[in-house]
Write a protein that holds these residues in place. Structure first.
Motif, PDB file in Angstrom:
ATOM      1  N   ASP A  10       0.911  -1.218   0.047  1.00 18.18           N
ATOM      2  CA  ASP A  10      -0.196  -0.039  -0.084  1.00 18.18           C
ATOM      3  C   ASP A  10       0.838   1.211   0.052  1.00 18.18           C
ATOM      4  OD1 ASP A  10      -1.710   2.264   0.770  1.00 18.18           O
ATOM      5  OD2 ASP A  10      -2.839   0.802   1.871  1.00 18.18           O
ATOM      6  N   ASN A  11       1.002   2.124  -1.105  1.00 17.92           N
ATOM      7  CA  ASN A  11       1.789   2.978  -1.338  1.00 17.92           C
ATOM      8  C   ASN A  11       1.608   4.131  -0.452  1.00 17.92           C
ATOM      9  OD1 ASN A  11       3.601   1.639  -3.233  1.00 17.92           O
ATOM     10  ND2 ASN A  11       2.444   2.253  -4.743  1.00 17.92           N
ATOM     11  N   ALA A  12       0.372   4.210  -0.329  1.00 16.40           N
ATOM     12  CA  ALA A  12      -0.078   5.547   0.640  1.00 16.40           C
ATOM     13  C   ALA A  12       0.284   5.327   1.955  1.00 16.40           C
ATOM     14  CB  ALA A  12      -1.623   5.564   0.389  1.00 16.40           C
ATOM     15  N   LYS A  13       0.192   4.099   2.395  1.00 15.08           N
ATOM     16  CA  LYS A  13       0.776   3.456   3.928  1.00 15.08           C
ATOM     17  C   LYS A  13       2.149   3.165   3.797  1.00 15.08           C
ATOM     18  CE  LYS A  13      -3.987   2.254   5.031  1.00 15.08           C
ATOM     19  NZ  LYS A  13      -4.858   1.124   5.801  1.00 15.08           N
ATOM     20  N   ASN A  14       2.985   3.299   2.948  1.00 16.03           N
ATOM     21  CA  ASN A  14       4.252   2.750   2.928  1.00 16.03           C
ATOM     22  C   ASN A  14       4.346   1.579   3.632  1.00 16.03           C
ATOM     23  OD1 ASN A  14       5.160   5.083   1.645  1.00 16.03           O
ATOM     24  ND2 ASN A  14       5.717   6.012   3.571  1.00 16.03           N
ATOM     25  N   THR A  15       3.557   0.761   3.208  1.00 19.93           N
ATOM     26  CA  THR A  15       3.573  -0.678   3.996  1.00 19.93           C
ATOM     27  C   THR A  15       3.560  -1.831   2.997  1.00 19.93           C
ATOM     28  OG1 THR A  15       2.330   0.151   5.915  1.00 19.93           O
ATOM     29  CG2 THR A  15       2.048  -2.013   5.573  1.00 19.93           C
ATOM     30  N   VAL A  16       4.342  -2.982   3.278  1.00 20.95           N
ATOM     31  CA  VAL A  16       4.176  -3.916   2.418  1.00 20.95           C
ATOM     32  C   VAL A  16       3.536  -5.119   3.413  1.00 20.95           C
ATOM     33  CG1 VAL A  16       6.788  -4.501   3.110  1.00 20.95           C
ATOM     34  CG2 VAL A  16       5.799  -5.313   1.028  1.00 20.95           C
ATOM     35  N   TYR A  17       2.921  -5.971   2.510  1.00 20.78           N
ATOM     36  CA  TYR A  17       2.364  -7.392   2.978  1.00 20.78           C
ATOM     37  C   TYR A  17       3.028  -8.646   2.579  1.00 20.78           C
ATOM     38  CZ  TYR A  17      -1.121  -3.508   4.308  1.00 20.78           C
ATOM     39  OH  TYR A  17      -1.473  -2.598   4.745  1.00 20.78           O
ATOM     40  N   LEU A  18       3.041  -9.598   3.263  1.00 17.05           N
ATOM     41  CA  LEU A  18       3.158 -10.951   2.716  1.00 17.05           C
ATOM     42  C   LEU A  18       2.352 -11.856   3.381  1.00 17.05           C
ATOM     43  CD1 LEU A  18       5.411 -12.643   1.193  1.00 17.05           C
ATOM     44  CD2 LEU A  18       6.453 -13.151   3.258  1.00 17.05           C
ATOM     45  N   GLN A  19       1.446 -12.489   2.313  1.00 19.44           N
ATOM     46  CA  GLN A  19       0.450 -13.508   2.835  1.00 19.44           C
ATOM     47  C   GLN A  19       1.099 -14.778   2.250  1.00 19.44           C
ATOM     48  OE1 GLN A  19      -2.762 -13.066   4.055  1.00 19.44           O
ATOM     49  NE2 GLN A  19      -2.796 -15.505   4.198  1.00 19.44           N
ATOM     50  N   MET A  20       1.070 -15.671   3.412  1.00 15.93           N
ATOM     51  CA  MET A  20       1.783 -16.980   3.372  1.00 15.93           C
ATOM     52  C   MET A  20       0.645 -18.167   3.700  1.00 15.93           C
ATOM     53  SD  MET A  20       5.609 -16.465   4.947  1.00 15.93           S
ATOM     54  CE  MET A  20       4.890 -16.092   6.534  1.00 15.93           C
ATOM     55  N   ASN A  21       0.522 -18.859   2.501  1.00 15.24           N
ATOM     56  CA  ASN A  21      -0.334 -20.007   2.950  1.00 15.24           C
ATOM     57  C   ASN A  21       0.178 -21.520   2.742  1.00 15.24           C
ATOM     58  OD1 ASN A  21      -2.482 -17.993   2.758  1.00 15.24           O
ATOM     59  ND2 ASN A  21      -2.569 -18.011   0.634  1.00 15.24           N
ATOM     60  N   SER A  22      -0.480 -22.258   3.005  1.00 19.37           N
ATOM     61  CA  SER A  22       0.047 -23.932   2.960  1.00 19.37           C
ATOM     62  C   SER A  22       1.404 -23.760   3.519  1.00 19.37           C
ATOM     63  CB  SER A  22       0.246 -24.342   1.676  1.00 19.37           C
ATOM     64  OG  SER A  22      -1.190 -24.196   1.087  1.00 19.37           O
ATOM     65  N   LEU A  23       1.624 -23.304   4.715  1.00 18.50           N
ATOM     66  CA  LEU A  23       3.000 -23.203   5.535  1.00 18.50           C
ATOM     67  C   LEU A  23       3.618 -24.681   5.834  1.00 18.50           C
ATOM     68  CD1 LEU A  23       2.387 -20.064   7.458  1.00 18.50           C
ATOM     69  CD2 LEU A  23       4.433 -20.419   6.027  1.00 18.50           C
ATOM     70  N   LYS A  24       4.837 -24.555   5.513  1.00 15.97           N
ATOM     71  CA  LYS A  24       5.659 -25.825   5.995  1.00 15.97           C
ATOM     72  C   LYS A  24       6.666 -25.439   7.090  1.00 15.97           C
ATOM     73  CE  LYS A  24       5.610 -26.824   0.856  1.00 15.97           C
ATOM     74  NZ  LYS A  24       6.428 -26.938  -0.144  1.00 15.97           N
ATOM     75  N   PRO A  25       6.885 -26.732   7.812  1.00 12.61           N
ATOM     76  CA  PRO A  25       7.979 -26.550   8.827  1.00 12.61           C
ATOM     77  C   PRO A  25       9.317 -25.673   8.310  1.00 12.61           C
ATOM     78  CG  PRO A  25       6.943 -28.670   8.958  1.00 12.61           C
ATOM     79  CD  PRO A  25       6.640 -28.054   7.678  1.00 12.61           C
ATOM     80  N   GLU A  26       9.648 -26.201   7.028  1.00 16.28           N
ATOM     81  CA  GLU A  26      10.871 -25.442   6.224  1.00 16.28           C
ATOM     82  C   GLU A  26      10.581 -23.972   6.058  1.00 16.28           C
ATOM     83  OE1 GLU A  26       9.329 -28.185   5.281  1.00 16.28           O
ATOM     84  OE2 GLU A  26       9.259 -28.212   3.099  1.00 16.28           O
ATOM     85  N   ASP A  27       9.400 -23.336   6.525  1.00 15.29           N
ATOM     86  CA  ASP A  27       9.322 -22.018   6.268  1.00 15.29           C
ATOM     87  C   ASP A  27       9.617 -21.050   7.582  1.00 15.29           C
ATOM     88  OD1 ASP A  27       6.287 -22.670   4.341  1.00 15.29           O
ATOM     89  OD2 ASP A  27       8.270 -21.839   3.510  1.00 15.29           O
ATOM     90  N   THR A  28      10.088 -22.002   8.744  1.00 15.06           N
ATOM     91  CA  THR A  28      10.226 -21.299   9.967  1.00 15.06           C
ATOM     92  C   THR A  28      11.537 -20.736   9.674  1.00 15.06           C
ATOM     93  OG1 THR A  28       9.316 -23.205  11.092  1.00 15.06           O
ATOM     94  CG2 THR A  28      11.182 -21.958  12.258  1.00 15.06           C
ATOM     95  N   ALA A  29      11.421 -19.558  10.318  1.00 14.36           N
ATOM     96  CA  ALA A  29      12.453 -18.551   9.982  1.00 14.36           C
ATOM     97  C   ALA A  29      12.182 -17.279  10.747  1.00 14.36           C
ATOM     98  CB  ALA A  29      13.055 -18.153   8.587  1.00 14.36           C
ATOM     99  N   VAL A  30      13.326 -16.320  10.708  1.00 14.83           N
ATOM    100  CA  VAL A  30      13.195 -14.800  11.180  1.00 14.83           C
ATOM    101  C   VAL A  30      12.885 -14.013   9.701  1.00 14.83           C
ATOM    102  CG1 VAL A  30      13.826 -12.578  12.160  1.00 14.83           C
ATOM    103  CG2 VAL A  30      14.243 -15.089  13.144  1.00 14.83           C
ATOM    104  N   TYR A  31      11.773 -13.534   9.641  1.00 10.82           N
ATOM    105  CA  TYR A  31      11.382 -12.854   8.189  1.00 10.82           C
ATOM    106  C   TYR A  31      11.570 -11.244   8.484  1.00 10.82           C
ATOM    107  CZ  TYR A  31       9.309 -16.945   6.582  1.00 10.82           C
ATOM    108  OH  TYR A  31       9.114 -18.089   5.990  1.00 10.82           O
ATOM    109  N   TYR A  32      12.623 -10.824   7.495  1.00  9.32           N
ATOM    110  CA  TYR A  32      12.855  -9.451   7.613  1.00  9.32           C
ATOM    111  C   TYR A  32      12.237  -8.616   6.394  1.00  9.32           C
ATOM    112  CZ  TYR A  32      16.519 -10.811  10.698  1.00  9.32           C
ATOM    113  OH  TYR A  32      17.265 -11.623  11.668  1.00  9.32           O
ATOM    114  N   CYS A  33      11.922  -7.226   6.757  1.00 10.89           N
ATOM    115  CA  CYS A  33      11.564  -6.454   5.628  1.00 10.89           C
ATOM    116  C   CYS A  33      12.542  -5.596   5.346  1.00 10.89           C
ATOM    117  CB  CYS A  33      10.296  -5.713   6.249  1.00 10.89           C
ATOM    118  SG  CYS A  33       9.808  -4.263   5.247  1.00 10.89           S
ATOM    119  N   ASN A  34      12.506  -5.196   3.841  1.00  9.38           N
ATOM    120  CA  ASN A  34      13.418  -4.287   3.275  1.00  9.38           C
ATOM    121  C   ASN A  34      12.952  -3.500   2.433  1.00  9.38           C
ATOM    122  OD1 ASN A  34      14.786  -4.520   0.359  1.00  9.38           O
ATOM    123  ND2 ASN A  34      16.456  -4.832   1.731  1.00  9.38           N
TER     124      ASN A  34
END
Length: 118
Positions: A72-96
């Protein structure tokens, strides 16, 4: 100075979903690309997904088809919708974000932990 603050991480069972958010604030004239990276224990930080100011997206093969990045450029916000999550998705997620505030700099958030249980 620019601050990136992530939210939305947590513990979820395999097959579940999470939505991460990252809001940028501070000395911002404009933002080019925004993205999500992740770092699992003992591994290097890796790209998850990016989105340009025009909405062009790019995904790592490991999440393609299961995740959607948006902003959302008006809010300077980025989103990440993650579905069908797997154990290998376990991590610290960083925004850039590539931010122009007089000069162009790349900024990072402090990260949000996503844990997927089997």
């Amino acid at each position: 100075q620019v601050q990136l603050v992530e939210s939305g991480g947590g513990l979820v069972q395999a097959g579940g979903s999470l939505r991460l958010s990252c809001a940028a604030s501070g000395s911002i004239f404009s933002i080019n690309a925004m993205g999500w990276y992740r770092q699992a224990p003992g591994k290097q930080r890796e790209l998850v997904a990016t989105v340009t100011s025009g909405g062009v997206t790019n995904y790592a093969d490991s999440v393609k088809g299961r995740s959607t990045i948006s902003r959302d450029n008006a809010k300077n916000t980025v989103y990440l919708q993650m579905n069908s999550l797997k154990p290998e998705d376990t991590a610290v997620y960083y925004c850039n974000a590539e931010v122009y505030g007089g000069v162009m700099n790349t900024w990072w958030g402090k990260g949000t932990l996503v844990t997927v249980s089997s």
